[in-house]
Design an enzyme around this catalytic site. Structure first.
Site, PDB file in Angstrom:
ATOM      1  N   PRO A  83      88.818   3.653-105.675  1.00 38.38           N
ATOM      2  CA  PRO A  83      90.691   4.856-105.222  1.00 38.38           C
ATOM      3  C   PRO A  83      90.928   6.006-106.616  1.00 38.38           C
ATOM      4  CG  PRO A  83      90.736   2.393-105.647  1.00 38.38           C
ATOM      5  CD  PRO A  83      89.767   2.861-106.299  1.00 38.38           C
ATOM      6  N   GLU A  84      90.944   7.202-105.854  1.00 38.70           N
ATOM      7  CA  GLU A  84      91.475   8.029-107.402  1.00 38.70           C
ATOM      8  C   GLU A  84      92.903   9.297-106.547  1.00 38.70           C
ATOM      9  OE1 GLU A  84      87.816  10.693-107.350  1.00 38.70           O
ATOM     10  OE2 GLU A  84      86.463   9.815-106.809  1.00 38.70           O
TER      11      GLU A  84
END
Ligand SMILES: [Zn+2]
Length: 292
Positions: A2-3
């Site tokens: 996840p960014e």
């Protein structure tokens, strides 16, 4: 992994339900994700506390209470979801590019390591298949102390980010530009997906030395970083709505990734085949014709 947009999407999905709720019980399934904090200390620090704000800087989520802060870093596969008694469970959908699993809410299973039981009968579950994530409490409560403790650089979606900040950080570096974009102590929030996307949009070769990114390409890069993060955020929101509607996979196709994971496919700008290289130790997709 996840960014920034995925983490912000998680934060927003909880914002309407969690602040004001009191934690009545803390269940620890696997203490590994506490990263050394004793289970009883973790439980005691959260029990009977009420959620106030849900905050984020880069990829780090943090929830301040009166005397401590709950830190949540999703790592590679972490998921923080709220299970509400008035809502049906939804199935997990796997992202075709990133492999991330998402769901709106689910019952605890063998990968659910932490559950915070709330006073309205709902539960905040932390689930993490690969367990690279971490969940624990720290005594600091101010935003600046937390950012310093985790050595995080500027978040590109805050007012602190500017072409000047970018220029200052790149001027003396010889490393490939992609390495600088992935350096969380410089820019907090970009990972492999949005680094490839930003460099494609700014038409900069991922292997170009940092100090050679100047002038108009530097301006273009600063703009592209913000733009791809906003696009990702919009896609995340769309995806969550689709989950509620039960329409499954379709939400992901709207993310419109132009470079990341598209090596071997035609460039959407010029039609040439996108290349695959390893830059900064990461698989990188780029166009040799468009990106200089
Ligand atoms: Zn191209």
């Amino acid at each position: 992994m996840p960014e920034l947009p995925e983490v912000e999407t998680v934060r927003r999905s909880l914002l309407d339900f969690v602040p004001g709720r009191k934690i009545v019980d803390v269940v620890v399934g696997d203490p590994y994700v506490l990263r050394g904090q004793p289970v009883d200390q973790f439980q005691a620090s959260l029990r009977d506390q009420s959620f106030q704000d849900l905050e984020r800087h880069g990829k780090l989520l943090f929830f301040p209470f009166d005397a401590q802060t709950l830190i949540v870093h999703l790592g590679m596969t972490g998921q923080l979801t709220l299970r509400r008694p008035d809502r049906a469970d939804t199935r997990f959908i796997r992202h075709h590019h990133t492999g991330l699993q998402r769901t709106l809410q689910h019952p605890p299973d063998q990968h659910t390591h932490i559950s915070l039981m709330l006073d309205d009968g709902s539960a905040l579950h932390y689930r993490d298949v690969r367990k690279f994530g971490r969940v624990f409490t720290i005594p600091q409560t101010s935003r600046s102390e937390i950012i310093a403790r985790f050595r995080l650089g500027i978040d590109p979606l805050t007012a602190d980010f500017s072409p000047d900040y970018l220029a200052g950080g790149l001027r003396n570096r010889k490393a490939p530009i992609k390495a600088a974009l992935l350096d969380q102590s410089f820019l907090a929030g970009l990972g492999n997906i949005y680094a490839d996307e930003a460099l494609f949009q700014a038409r900069i070769r991922p292997g170009r030395a940092c100090y050679r990114v100047r002038g108009r390409s530097l301006e273009a890069l600063a703009q592209a970083i913000v733009s791809v993060l906003h696009q990702g955020l919009q896609a995340g929101g769309t995806t969550l709505r689709d989950f509620v509607d039960g329409s499954g996979q379709s939400g992901y196709n709207q993310e419109g990734l132009q470079a990341y994971g598209r090596y071997g496919q035609p460039c959407l700008a010029c039609g040439d085949e996108l290349r695959r290289s390893t830059v900064a130790g990461r698989t990188t997709s780029w166009c040799a014709r468009c990106q200089k």
